[in-house]
Motif scaffolding. Structure first.
Motif, PDB file in Angstrom:
ATOM      1  N   PRO A  81      27.293   0.280 -24.424  1.00 36.66           N
ATOM      2  CA  PRO A  81      27.512   0.068 -25.858  1.00 36.66           C
ATOM      3  C   PRO A  81      27.897   1.369 -26.562  1.00 36.66           C
ATOM      4  N   GLY A  82      29.180   1.668 -26.572  1.00 41.53           N
ATOM      5  CA  GLY A  82      29.662   2.880 -27.229  1.00 41.53           C
ATOM      6  C   GLY A  82      29.509   2.806 -28.731  1.00 41.53           C
ATOM      7  N   SER A  83      29.541   3.937 -29.376  1.00 39.78           N
ATOM      8  CA  SER A  83      29.365   3.980 -30.828  1.00 39.78           C
ATOM      9  C   SER A  83      30.485   3.249 -31.567  1.00 39.78           C
ATOM     10  N   GLU A  84      31.646   3.113 -30.937  1.00 40.09           N
ATOM     11  CA  GLU A  84      32.787   2.435 -31.559  1.00 40.09           C
ATOM     12  C   GLU A  84      33.139   1.124 -30.869  1.00 40.09           C
ATOM     13  N   GLY A  85      32.316   0.659 -29.941  1.00 37.22           N
ATOM     14  CA  GLY A  85      32.574  -0.576 -29.211  1.00 37.22           C
ATOM     15  C   GLY A  85      32.182  -0.415 -27.754  1.00 37.22           C
ATOM     16  N   GLU A  86      32.318  -1.491 -26.990  1.00 36.06           N
ATOM     17  CA  GLU A  86      31.925  -1.443 -25.581  1.00 36.06           C
ATOM     18  C   GLU A  86      32.892  -0.582 -24.770  1.00 36.06           C
ATOM     19  N   LEU A  87      32.314   0.140 -23.809  1.00 36.25           N
ATOM     20  CA  LEU A  87      33.079   0.998 -22.906  1.00 36.25           C
ATOM     21  C   LEU A  87      32.857   0.501 -21.489  1.00 36.25           C
ATOM     22  N   GLY A  88      33.936   0.248 -20.750  1.00 34.52           N
ATOM     23  CA  GLY A  88      33.828  -0.209 -19.364  1.00 34.52           C
ATOM     24  C   GLY A  88      34.300   0.870 -18.412  1.00 34.52           C
ATOM     25  N   PHE A  89      33.562   1.036 -17.309  1.00 27.78           N
ATOM     26  CA  PHE A  89      33.883   2.079 -16.341  1.00 27.78           C
ATOM     27  C   PHE A  89      33.959   1.526 -14.928  1.00 27.78           C
ATOM     28  N   LEU A  90      35.096   1.707 -14.309  1.00 29.26           N
ATOM     29  CA  LEU A  90      35.300   1.436 -12.885  1.00 29.26           C
ATOM     30  C   LEU A  90      35.274   2.768 -12.152  1.00 29.26           C
ATOM     31  N   PRO A  91      35.111   2.759 -10.823  1.00 24.53           N
ATOM     32  CA  PRO A  91      35.180   4.008 -10.070  1.00 24.53           C
ATOM     33  C   PRO A  91      36.490   4.751 -10.369  1.00 24.53           C
ATOM     34  N   GLU A  92      36.410   6.074 -10.371  1.00 26.45           N
ATOM     35  CA  GLU A  92      37.538   6.982 -10.624  1.00 26.45           C
ATOM     36  C   GLU A  92      38.065   6.888 -12.049  1.00 26.45           C
ATOM     37  N   HIS A  93      37.206   6.507 -12.970  1.00 17.55           N
ATOM     38  CA  HIS A  93      37.581   6.474 -14.387  1.00 17.55           C
ATOM     39  C   HIS A  93      37.920   7.886 -14.858  1.00 17.55           C
ATOM     40  N   THR A  94      38.801   7.983 -15.807  1.00 24.08           N
ATOM     41  CA  THR A  94      39.152   9.258 -16.424  1.00 24.08           C
ATOM     42  C   THR A  94      37.898   9.894 -17.027  1.00 24.08           C
ATOM     43  N   PRO A  95      37.742  11.213 -16.913  1.00 20.55           N
ATOM     44  CA  PRO A  95      36.574  11.869 -17.502  1.00 20.55           C
ATOM     45  C   PRO A  95      36.447  11.549 -18.998  1.00 20.55           C
ATOM     46  N   LEU A  96      35.196  11.360 -19.431  1.00 22.23           N
ATOM     47  CA  LEU A  96      34.937  10.954 -20.807  1.00 22.23           C
ATOM     48  C   LEU A  96      33.514  11.303 -21.196  1.00 22.23           C
ATOM     49  N   VAL A  97      33.320  11.645 -22.451  1.00 21.10           N
ATOM     50  CA  VAL A  97      31.985  11.790 -23.033  1.00 21.10           C
ATOM     51  C   VAL A  97      32.002  11.000 -24.328  1.00 21.10           C
ATOM     52  N   SER A  98      30.962  10.181 -24.553  1.00 17.46           N
ATOM     53  CA  SER A  98      30.914   9.360 -25.753  1.00 17.46           C
ATOM     54  C   SER A  98      29.473   9.154 -26.200  1.00 17.46           C
ATOM     55  N   ALA A  99      29.316   8.976 -27.498  1.00 18.60           N
ATOM     56  CA  ALA A  99      28.008   8.607 -28.051  1.00 18.60           C
ATOM     57  C   ALA A  99      27.765   7.130 -27.768  1.00 18.60           C
ATOM     58  N   LEU A 100      26.494   6.776 -27.624  1.00 22.88           N
ATOM     59  CA  LEU A 100      26.099   5.382 -27.414  1.00 22.88           C
ATOM     60  C   LEU A 100      25.264   4.920 -28.588  1.00 22.88           C
ATOM     61  N   LYS A 101      25.291   3.616 -28.840  1.00 22.58           N
ATOM     62  CA  LYS A 101      24.444   3.031 -29.873  1.00 22.58           C
ATOM     63  C   LYS A 101      23.426   2.120 -29.196  1.00 22.58           C
ATOM     64  N   THR A 102      22.481   1.665 -29.951  1.00 26.44           N
ATOM     65  CA  THR A 102      21.501   0.718 -29.430  1.00 26.44           C
ATOM     66  C   THR A 102      22.236  -0.537 -28.991  1.00 26.44           C
ATOM     67  N   GLY A 103      21.978  -0.958 -27.769  1.00 26.78           N
ATOM     68  CA  GLY A 103      22.643  -2.137 -27.238  1.00 26.78           C
ATOM     69  C   GLY A 103      22.251  -2.381 -25.797  1.00 26.78           C
ATOM     70  N   VAL A 104      22.939  -3.326 -25.182  1.00 26.45           N
ATOM     71  CA  VAL A 104      22.655  -3.698 -23.799  1.00 26.45           C
ATOM     72  C   VAL A 104      23.728  -3.105 -22.900  1.00 26.45           C
TER      73      VAL A 104
END
Length: 133
Positions: free
Chosen positions: A27-50
């Motif tokens: 649950p990213g701060s701006e919406g859901e974030l999905g990650f598969l293996p070999e995803h591009t490097p990323l750093v993001s804030a998370l919000k309360t969620g599942v």
């Protein structure tokens, strides 16, 4: 392409999860974030969620409250304020926390920290949601 990626979910108190997984949705701060293996490097804030993860064709849910996610080299690291696997959530306790937070908010007293009560309500609802099938 790698078939799995490492997922580490860590809170200030403990390591909640540390295994190989197929897919992660956070649950990213701006919406859901999905990650598969070999995803591009990323750093993001998370919000309360599942947070949902897929491992060997099975979906596992983790209730998290805020924090950050870092993705790099087929590894996802979640640094969460709180995290609890759905199968370990005490639903009765979460329902009671929800009831208490709702009561505090309904009082509309000057002595009530509204932001804290709203955050407690959101966490309780999130825990209940994660525990549901």
């Amino acid at each position: 392409m790698a078939k799995t990626q490492r997922l580490d979910i860590v809170t200030p108190e403990k390591v909640v999860f540390s295994e190989e997984v197929d897919y992660v949705v956070a649950p990213g701060s701006e919406g859901e974030l999905g990650f598969l293996p070999e995803h591009t490097p990323l750093v993001s804030a998370l919000k309360t969620g599942v947070l949902r993860l897929t491992q060997d064709g099975k979906t596992i849910k983790v209730a998290i409250s805020g924090g950050f996610v870092e993705v790099k080299n087929s590894r996802v690291v979640v640094l969460a304020d709180t995290a609890e696997r759905a199968d370990q959530i005490d639903v009765a306790r979460a329902e009671e926390a929800k009831r208490r937070a709702e009561q505090r908010l309904a009082q509309k007293s000057e002595n009530i920290d509204i932001a804290r009560a709203e955050a407690a309500l959101k966490r309780a609802i999130n825990r209940i949601s994660a525990a549901q099938k």
